[in-house]
Design a protein around this motif. Structure first.
Motif, PDB file in Angstrom:
ATOM      1  N   TYR A 300    -134.155  -3.593  44.629  1.00  0.00           N
ATOM      2  CA  TYR A 300    -134.588  -4.042  45.958  1.00  0.00           C
ATOM      3  C   TYR A 300    -134.283  -2.936  46.979  1.00  0.00           C
ATOM      4  O   TYR A 300    -133.451  -3.104  47.877  1.00  0.00           O
ATOM      5  N   GLU A 324    -138.659 -11.037  48.746  1.00  0.00           N
ATOM      6  CA  GLU A 324    -137.631 -10.179  48.168  1.00  0.00           C
ATOM      7  C   GLU A 324    -136.232 -10.692  48.511  1.00  0.00           C
ATOM      8  O   GLU A 324    -135.337 -10.701  47.657  1.00  0.00           O
ATOM      9  N   LEU A 328    -133.415 -11.852  45.719  1.00  0.00           N
ATOM     10  CA  LEU A 328    -132.090 -11.243  45.669  1.00  0.00           C
ATOM     11  C   LEU A 328    -131.013 -12.260  46.049  1.00  0.00           C
ATOM     12  O   LEU A 328    -129.952 -12.319  45.419  1.00  0.00           O
TER      13      LEU A 328
END
Length: 509
Positions: A300, A324, A328
């Protein structure tokens, strides 16, 4: 002078017209509904002077006094008066479908911020949010090493008297609505042990292709204090899906934060039986905290990750892509759920009983999505039977209850008892009463160790500065409360352990 009930009804009708709660074509309908609630079969026309009230409180007080004097209220207590005035205001409010239509018309034409502001104003005007009681709350801020911490002494929620509590015990138990967050509350008439909600309206919205609803808290602790609740009565569960929902919400309502209480006892909120979030238009102290160290996640590269300077253990993720951040964030949550470090008292499980979870919060920071993951653990031991990462005994005189979402973010919601206790304690210190004499006062005995330290710290304490000194010390004590709730303490050992967890997570991805 006796109340002319017809004048008060006319005042309420004129208030409703001015606030556009209904149109001129509804006035006969609304009047007749009010007459029915008040047990009146006749109408006496009257003229009332023009008045421009923000809220209907003074009118309702007059009507409630008349209703109590004329046997329309079973008992002239706060609970029965609340049940009655809610029924009155329910007569003025549009059906849910119209309120929903107006909300989304404003959302489409004026934007999300204008839509929530109008809905908030409506909730105040219809007396669902009781502005007169909220105004009683004390509120101040205190500078600390973490920034300004906010303090509220909650005086808005009325306490029931012993007669009402005794009467509740005699009531037949009911499971409808199942809880205070169920959508079945809309329009519900209430009972002694469940508030009336004829003046409640909720707005449907979709999160992660699921049905949720939006309403305001009746006892708001900050601007536009919103509650987002699931359509089904399902228990709270923190997962990657939770993170996806709160980030999606901030896309739809970028001026709001949205967060969830943790889903385990001790570190969770007051209602764990119904999945819900809390949000609103307020910049909490935690949101202003800066990252003091950063970490890289190779998969990421566009996400900035780090630990913020805050008394609790908080991981912050920032990025332009909410998907994203959700991926995460979900990954970090899963790793935390399984993580143990007995050097700092963190154990993920006792047998098969889980202890690790998070309090997640999402907000927008300009064009960035921002996600805070507050690490929580609810384990207990002999030394700390109420929770290892819970307010410890020495601060229970100020705060003993769970540390939920609002307090995690730096706004203390302290019990109303403190107002009188602190006044009594201040008077005793100003009079320089002996420790033995103060010990005999049951109102302040729990505060004596704290009071002794204040007296030593401020030898110049007097009647003019005692109030400000107490406010400062309450804020510093609450900061200690938050430090107790931090799983990685802000000492050398704790900071090193926190870094090790972050490195452990970043290596595994």
């Amino acid at each position: 002078m006796p109340t002319n009930i017809y004048e008060q009804i006319e005042r309420l009708l004129q208030f409703g017209l001015r606030k556009k709660l209904f149109s001129k074509y509804d006035i006969d309908f609304v009047r007749n509904a009010l007459l029915d609630v008040l047990g009146l079969e006749e109408w006496e026309s009257c003229v009332v002077p023009d008045e421009y009230l923000d809220f209907p409180i003074s009118i309702l007080e007059e009507i409630l006094d008349w209703a109590a004097e004329n046997g329309r209220i079973e008992e002239n207590s706060t609970t029965y008066r609340d049940l009655f005035d809610t029924k009155l205001m329910g007569c003025l409010l549009s059906r849910p479908s119209e309120v929903i239509r107006n909300f989304y018309q404003a959302y489409e034409s004026l934007g999300a911020e204008a839509a929530t502001k109008k809905f908030y104003q409506l909730s105040q005007e219809i007396h669902y949010i009781r502005t007169d009681r909220i105004a009683k709350n004390e509120h101040w801020s205190v500078p600390t090493e973490y920034g300004d911490i906010e303090i509220t002494i909650n005086l808005s929620k009325p306490e029931k008297d012993p007669k009402e509590i005794a009467a509740e015990r005699m009531l037949k138990q009911s499971s409808y609505p199942e809880c205070l967050l169920c959508k079945d509350n809309v329009g519900y008439s209430g009972r002694m042990n469940h508030p009336a909600r004829q003046n409640l309206r909720v707005i449907p919205l979709e999160l992660s292709k699921e049905q949720w609803f939006f309403q305001f808290s009746p006892y708001v602790y900050y601007n536009e204090h919103a509650i987002i609740f699931k359509d089904k009565h399902e228990p709270m569960k923190i997962s990657k899906q939770t993170i996806k929902r709160i980030l999606e919400f901030t896309e739809k309502f970028p001026h709001y934060f949205l967060g969830s209480n943790a889903d385990l006892p001790i570190v969770g909120g007051s209602i764990l039986s119904h999945d819900h979030f809390q949000g609103g238009s307020h910049d909490f102290p935690m949101a202003k905290a800066e990252m003091e160290m950063t970490f890289q996640f190779s998969q990421y590269p566009n996400v900035k990750a780090g630990i913020i300077k805050w008394p609790l253990s908080v991981i912050r993720l920032q990025g332009l892509n909410r998907y994203e951040l959700a991926e995460l964030g979900g990954y970090i949550l899963q790793q935390w759920k399984m993580y143990s470090d007995e050097r700092v008292d963190i154990q993920a499980f006792t047998g098969d009983i889980p202890h690790n979870t998070i309090t997640p919060i999402a907000r927008r920071n300009g064009s960035l999505y921002e996600l805070d993951l507050v690490l929580r653990n609810n384990r207990t031991n002999e030394e700390y039977p109420l929770g290892i990462f819970h307010p410890h005994q020495e601060v229970h005189h100020i705060k003993k209850e769970n540390i939920g979402l609002i307090e995690v973010m730096g706004l203390a919601v302290l019990p109303g008892r403190l107002q009188e206790e602190l006044k009594t304690l201040a008077d005793s210190l100003v009079k320089n009463e002996s420790y033995e004499k103060m010990k005999q006062n049951q109102t302040i005995i729990k505060h004596l160790t704290w009071a002794t330290s204040i007296k030593e710290k401020y030898p110049e304490l007097n009647s003019e500065n005692v109030s400000e000194i107490f406010k400062q010390e309450v804020g510093l004590t609450f900061t200690t409360v938050l430090e107790h709730a931090g799983v990685f303490k802000r000492d050398r050992t704790g900071i090193r352990a926190f870094k090790e967890f972050m490195n452990f997570v970043s290596r595994k991805i």
